[in-house]
Design an enzyme around this catalytic site. Sequence first.
Site, PDB file in Angstrom:
ATOM      1  N   ARG A 179       0.826  -1.212   0.000  1.00 23.11           N
ATOM      2  CA  ARG A 179       0.000   0.000   0.000  1.00 23.11           C
ATOM      3  C   ARG A 179       0.860   1.262   0.000  1.00 23.11           C
ATOM      4  O   ARG A 179       0.515   2.240  -0.689  1.00 23.11           O
ATOM      5  CB  ARG A 179      -0.954  -0.023   1.197  1.00 23.11           C
ATOM      6  CG  ARG A 179      -2.071   0.993   1.090  1.00 23.11           C
ATOM      7  CD  ARG A 179      -3.157   0.767   2.106  1.00 23.11           C
ATOM      8  NE  ARG A 179      -2.651   0.889   3.473  1.00 23.11           N
ATOM      9  CZ  ARG A 179      -3.367   0.630   4.555  1.00 23.11           C
ATOM     10  NH1 ARG A 179      -4.618   0.227   4.446  1.00 23.11           N
ATOM     11  NH2 ARG A 179      -2.844   0.760   5.758  1.00 23.11           N
ATOM     12  N   LYS A 222      -2.780   6.370   1.329  1.00 21.84           N
ATOM     13  CA  LYS A 222      -2.576   6.876   2.690  1.00 21.84           C
ATOM     14  C   LYS A 222      -1.604   8.050   2.618  1.00 21.84           C
ATOM     15  O   LYS A 222      -0.400   7.913   2.828  1.00 21.84           O
ATOM     16  CB  LYS A 222      -2.034   5.734   3.565  1.00 21.84           C
ATOM     17  CG  LYS A 222      -2.442   5.849   4.998  1.00 21.84           C
ATOM     18  CD  LYS A 222      -2.372   4.512   5.693  1.00 21.84           C
ATOM     19  CE  LYS A 222      -2.359   4.638   7.185  1.00 21.84           C
ATOM     20  NZ  LYS A 222      -3.547   5.259   7.770  1.00 21.84           N
ATOM     21  N   GLU A 245     -16.274   6.147   4.723  1.00 14.81           N
ATOM     22  CA  GLU A 245     -15.519   5.683   5.889  1.00 14.81           C
ATOM     23  C   GLU A 245     -15.419   6.813   6.899  1.00 14.81           C
ATOM     24  O   GLU A 245     -16.064   7.854   6.741  1.00 14.81           O
ATOM     25  CB  GLU A 245     -14.145   5.158   5.465  1.00 14.81           C
ATOM     26  CG  GLU A 245     -13.261   6.173   4.772  1.00 14.81           C
ATOM     27  CD  GLU A 245     -11.864   5.621   4.472  1.00 14.81           C
ATOM     28  OE1 GLU A 245     -11.363   4.764   5.206  1.00 14.81           O
ATOM     29  OE2 GLU A 245     -11.265   6.093   3.481  1.00 14.81           O
TER      30      GLU A 245
HETATM   31  N1  PLP Z   1      -9.286   4.262   6.580  1.00 15.36           N
HETATM   32  C1  PLP Z   1      -8.457   5.257   6.875  1.00 15.36           C
HETATM   33  C2  PLP Z   1      -8.782   6.616   6.355  1.00 15.36           C
HETATM   34  C3  PLP Z   1      -7.318   5.032   7.642  1.00 15.36           C
HETATM   35  O1  PLP Z   1      -6.476   6.015   7.954  1.00 15.36           O
HETATM   36  C4  PLP Z   1      -7.072   3.727   8.149  1.00 15.36           C
HETATM   37  C5  PLP Z   1      -5.886   3.444   8.936  1.00 15.36           C
HETATM   38  O2  PLP Z   1      -4.910   2.922   8.498  1.00 15.36           O
HETATM   39  C6  PLP Z   1      -7.966   2.719   7.809  1.00 15.36           C
HETATM   40  C7  PLP Z   1      -9.064   3.021   7.041  1.00 15.36           C
HETATM   41  C8  PLP Z   1      -7.740   1.337   8.265  1.00 15.36           C
HETATM   42  O3  PLP Z   1      -6.744   0.702   7.531  1.00 15.36           O
HETATM   43  P1  PLP Z   1      -5.875  -0.462   8.112  1.00 15.36           P
HETATM   44  O4  PLP Z   1      -6.826  -1.511   8.556  1.00 15.36           O
HETATM   45  O5  PLP Z   1      -5.054  -0.914   6.980  1.00 15.36           O
HETATM   46  O6  PLP Z   1      -5.095   0.098   9.232  1.00 15.36           O
HETATM   47  C1  COI Z   2      -3.984   3.378  11.486  1.00 11.52           C
HETATM   48  O1  COI Z   2      -4.974   2.782  11.875  1.00 11.52           O
HETATM   49  O2  COI Z   2      -2.864   2.849  11.445  1.00 11.52           O
HETATM   50  C2  COI Z   2      -4.061   4.761  11.039  1.00 11.52           C
HETATM   51  O3  COI Z   2      -3.169   5.203  10.377  1.00 11.52           O
HETATM   52  C3  COI Z   2      -5.225   5.568  11.404  1.00 11.52           C
HETATM   53  C4  COI Z   2      -4.839   6.855  12.014  1.00 11.52           C
HETATM   54  C5  COI Z   2      -6.054   7.673  12.090  1.00 11.52           C
HETATM   55  C6  COI Z   2      -4.201   6.683  13.349  1.00 11.52           C
END
Ligand code: PLP
Ligand code: COI
Length: 342
Positions: free
Chosen positions: A82, A184, A220
């Site tokens: 990612r 991200k 989201e």
């Molecule tokens: N959506 C957003 C906007 C995020 O910042 C995060 C955090 O990483 C997620 C979703 C969840 O992603 P992940 O499960 O890969 O941490």
């Molecule tokens: C994560 O879950 O790792 C994120 O980057 C989300 C952030 C809002 C702390």
Amino acid sequence: MEKKNIDWSSLGFGYVKTDKRFVANYKDGKWDKGGLTEDADIVMSECAGVLQYAQTVFEGLKAYTTEDGRIVVFRPDLNDARIHDSALRLEIPALPEGMFIDAVEQVVKANAAWVPPFGSGASLYLRPFIFGISPVIGVKPAQEYQFRLFATPVGPYFKGGVKPLTIKISDFDRAAPCGTGHIKAGLNYAMSLHAIVTAHNEGFDENMYLDAATHTKVEETGGANFLFVTKDGKVVTPKSSTILPSITRRSLMIVAKEYLGLEVEEREVYREELEDFAECGLCGTAAVISPVGKVVDHGKEICFPAGMTSMGPVTQKLYDTLTGIQMGRIEDKFGWTKTIIG
Ligand code: PLP
Ligand code: COI
């Protein structure tokens, strides 16, 4: 190895400076090999690309102590993939093959004393990021970049642990069609700050963003994807090209189907459907699965039957299974955990 003297169970989601971090630099068209440093500070030009035009991408993953005393990380290959996609979208040079995982291993090993013990409810959060460090004044990509990965011990993202959250449908948009919602990038979070401060000032825990094009579909929150459970026990998650492809959400959909035998559906979810769901949760690395008790749509309250006191039963099963895999209590059928110290 002696653990740091910390009250692990009272940690929130904050920054604590740990011993070592990984740093690599990109200059003259290539990345150096990088290495660990104790220096947590960065000196850069006042005109650095990251400062002027927010040219920065990041990741988030966690290291856990398992029941049998190993230290593991969860699906780091997906964070690696990612950040690669995120970097290319912002014209940041991709990391050399293997550097991301190597940095994860080095940082976790060097900060093993900071990995919270099994059963403490805390974990070591890893924050990898790449940013433009050379001066940029005309709007264009920087010539030089830095990749850093630091670690910080964390507890729950939301205060109050697993108390169901109250969220509002935001009047702000998070991500435009064909924009950057699916990567991200720091810029996605900078633009969400006013929305989250507004929500907090109004007494809400988080925002539910709708799709920017029609304002009819659930996207989201600022930092997590949604999972819903229908009244007949089906797990539903919004499908959209403008949300971050959460690794936690993708894993939970597999957990629901392959471990729990539930029906799963990734599809567009309309705002009008919210009332039909039995449970709602936010999922992400930081959020794990945080239950939502109530969504407020401009004064209209949508209360999920699971209520405001505890997680709904399906959400709880998903939570227990996912954290069970991460902590080595439940068989890791798909090889999701990577042992760093074993
Ligand atoms: N959506 C957003 C906007 C995020 O910042 C995060 C955090 O990483 C997620 C979703 C969840 O992603 P992940 O499960 O890969 O941490
Ligand atoms: C994560 O879950 O790792 C994120 O980057 C989300 C952030 C809002 C702390």
